[in-house]
Design a protein around this motif. Structure first.
Motif, short mmCIF file in Angstrom:
data_model
loop_
_atom_site.label_atom_id
_atom_site.label_comp_id
_atom_site.label_asym_id
_atom_site.label_seq_id
_atom_site.Cartn_x
_atom_site.Cartn_y
_atom_site.Cartn_z
N ILE A 119 11.82 -6.07 -10.22
CA ILE A 119 11.50 -5.25 -9.05
C ILE A 119 11.13 -3.83 -9.51
CG2 ILE A 119 12.38 -4.26 -6.89
CD1 ILE A 119 12.23 -7.21 -6.64
N HIS A 120 9.94 -3.40 -9.11
CA HIS A 120 9.48 -2.06 -9.44
C HIS A 120 9.22 -1.28 -8.15
CE1 HIS A 120 8.57 -4.29 -13.08
NE2 HIS A 120 8.24 -3.19 -13.72
N THR A 121 9.61 -0.03 -8.15
CA THR A 121 9.25 0.85 -7.04
C THR A 121 8.18 1.82 -7.53
OG1 THR A 121 11.47 0.66 -6.12
CG2 THR A 121 10.13 2.48 -5.32
N VAL A 122 7.11 1.91 -6.74
CA VAL A 122 5.95 2.71 -7.14
C VAL A 122 5.67 3.75 -6.06
CG1 VAL A 122 3.45 2.61 -7.53
CG2 VAL A 122 4.92 0.81 -8.47
N ARG A 123 5.46 4.98 -6.51
CA ARG A 123 5.03 6.03 -5.59
C ARG A 123 3.51 6.15 -5.71
NH1 ARG A 123 8.10 11.22 -6.80
NH2 ARG A 123 6.97 11.00 -8.77
N GLY A 124 2.81 6.07 -4.60
CA GLY A 124 1.35 6.01 -4.68
C GLY A 124 0.64 7.05 -3.84
N ARG A 125 -0.62 7.26 -4.20
CA ARG A 125 -1.46 8.21 -3.47
C ARG A 125 -2.88 7.67 -3.44
NH1 ARG A 125 -4.08 13.56 -3.77
NH2 ARG A 125 -4.42 13.39 -6.01
N ILE A 126 -3.58 7.96 -2.34
CA ILE A 126 -5.01 7.68 -2.24
C ILE A 126 -5.67 8.99 -1.86
CG2 ILE A 126 -6.76 6.44 -0.91
CD1 ILE A 126 -4.80 4.17 -0.56
N TRP A 127 -6.81 9.29 -2.51
CA TRP A 127 -7.44 10.58 -2.26
C TRP A 127 -8.97 10.47 -2.26
CZ3 TRP A 127 -5.13 9.05 -6.78
CH2 TRP A 127 -5.91 9.07 -7.95
N CYS A 128 -9.58 11.53 -1.74
CA CYS A 128 -11.04 11.65 -1.72
C CYS A 128 -11.31 13.09 -2.13
CB CYS A 128 -11.57 11.35 -0.33
SG CYS A 128 -13.34 11.64 -0.14
N GLY A 129 -11.73 13.29 -3.38
CA GLY A 129 -11.88 14.65 -3.89
C GLY A 129 -10.54 15.36 -3.87
N ASP A 130 -10.49 16.52 -3.20
CA ASP A 130 -9.24 17.28 -3.13
C ASP A 130 -8.34 16.86 -1.96
OD1 ASP A 130 -10.03 18.79 -5.27
OD2 ASP A 130 -10.92 20.38 -4.04
N ARG A 131 -8.82 15.94 -1.15
CA ARG A 131 -8.13 15.58 0.09
C ARG A 131 -7.26 14.34 -0.12
NH1 ARG A 131 -12.38 14.33 2.58
NH2 ARG A 131 -12.00 12.46 3.78
N THR A 132 -5.98 14.43 0.22
CA THR A 132 -5.10 13.26 0.17
C THR A 132 -5.26 12.47 1.46
OG1 THR A 132 -3.49 14.35 -1.26
CG2 THR A 132 -2.71 12.48 0.02
N LEU A 133 -5.58 11.18 1.34
CA LEU A 133 -5.76 10.33 2.51
C LEU A 133 -4.49 9.58 2.89
CD1 LEU A 133 -9.17 8.60 1.64
CD2 LEU A 133 -8.78 10.80 2.77
N MET A 134 -3.72 9.20 1.87
CA MET A 134 -2.53 8.39 2.11
C MET A 134 -1.53 8.62 0.98
SD MET A 134 -2.25 4.22 2.28
CE MET A 134 -3.11 3.98 3.83
N THR A 135 -0.26 8.69 1.36
CA THR A 135 0.81 8.61 0.37
C THR A 135 1.69 7.44 0.78
OG1 THR A 135 2.19 10.14 1.63
CG2 THR A 135 0.84 11.10 -0.10
N GLY A 136 2.51 6.97 -0.14
CA GLY A 136 3.36 5.86 0.22
C GLY A 136 4.18 5.36 -0.93
N THR A 137 4.90 4.30 -0.65
CA THR A 137 5.78 3.68 -1.63
C THR A 137 5.58 2.17 -1.59
OG1 THR A 137 7.42 5.41 -1.20
CG2 THR A 137 8.19 3.46 -2.34
N GLY A 138 5.49 1.58 -2.75
CA GLY A 138 5.38 0.13 -2.83
C GLY A 138 6.53 -0.44 -3.65
N VAL A 139 7.02 -1.60 -3.21
CA VAL A 139 8.00 -2.34 -4.01
C VAL A 139 7.31 -3.64 -4.43
CG1 VAL A 139 10.28 -3.40 -4.07
CG2 VAL A 139 9.90 -1.34 -2.71
N PHE A 140 7.21 -3.82 -5.74
CA PHE A 140 6.47 -4.96 -6.29
C PHE A 140 7.38 -5.72 -7.25
CE2 PHE A 140 3.52 -1.44 -5.52
CZ PHE A 140 2.60 -2.02 -4.68
#
Lengths: 158, 158
Positions: A119-140
């Motif tokens: 089980i891994h916990t991952v902190r993630g981000r999605i962005w477009c240039g300087d703009r953050t579109l999404m942050t979140g956490t995944g458990v894989f």
């Protein structure tokens, strides 16, 4: 009739990114996706250009597409080689900003916890240039590979 | 050449469900989707059959598809009429079980909190027969409609 594509039908892929070779299933359906491979042969980040088939009624990237991309861009952080298989246990996505048709979207994750049972916990981000579109956490959960014939193709192409 | 489809190329749609008329963008790309409309003209549940273009490398419904479907099946719980527009603020998805190629998947949400600024919290579930595939929580914001020409078509067809 010429098969040459006009400038409007093509786009530049930002430096270092190569297309993912997914040729079937949902991965193909939501593609094309791209990835940036690091010196250690691991994935640094993934990306896609918002095309018409990714958009919602407001011509922004659909939330479902952003979550799908989050799964694909964050989950890959648990991979230790070309042949790591994993499944998603939980995904938490916070939508902060939208992405318009034509924009180039990037995403990556960082493992913040690794348990003995895969089980891994991952902190993630999605962005477009300087703009953050999404942050979140995944458990894989990293799973054993069941069939040696189904090994992933080598990433190569970097 | 006949255009008749064989039994293998078609499938039965369980009673009461009608196809969604999405003809462009991401909604079309991940379709076809179906919905069940209640007596009050509101959506009771949505559904899809797991087709090849929804699958991952294990021929199960891809996690991205299940989250996309969660967004579409749970978010609709905030709608009070045909013309309610909403955006997703946060989605939490817990993956409990997988769905195989060919299975019929259903999903629905229930509003558990409604704030004055249009913020709704929805508790959602996705299932396949007696099996729960996913549970989760969505936070959705109902937004004002910007362009009267972009009214959604009436649901009709029930």
């Amino acid at each position: 009739m010429s098969d040459d594509l006009t400038k409007n039908q093509t786009f530049d892929v930002p430096g270092g990114y190569t297309p993912l070779p997914w040729h079937r299933g949902f991965g193909r359906q939501v593609g094309p996706l791209y990835q940036l491979i690091g010196e250690d042969d691991l994935i640094v980040s993934r990306a896609f250009r918002v095309e018409e088939h990714h958009t919602n009624g407001m011509m922004n990237a659909h939330g479902g597409m952003l979550m799908t991309f989050a799964d694909m861009a964050w989950g890959t952080a648990v991979e230790t080689d070309d042949n790591t298989w994993w499944v998603t246990i939980r995904l938490v996505c916070d939508f902060l900003s939208g992405a318009k048709h034509g924009e180039w979207i990037e995403g990556a994750g960082e493992v913040i916890s690794r348990e003995p049972d895969g089980i891994h916990t991952v902190r993630g981000r999605i962005w477009c240039g300087d703009r953050t579109l999404m942050t979140g956490t995944g458990v894989f959960k990293v799973i054993e590979q069941r069939d040696p014939d189904k090994r992933k193709p080598s990433r190569g192409g970097r």
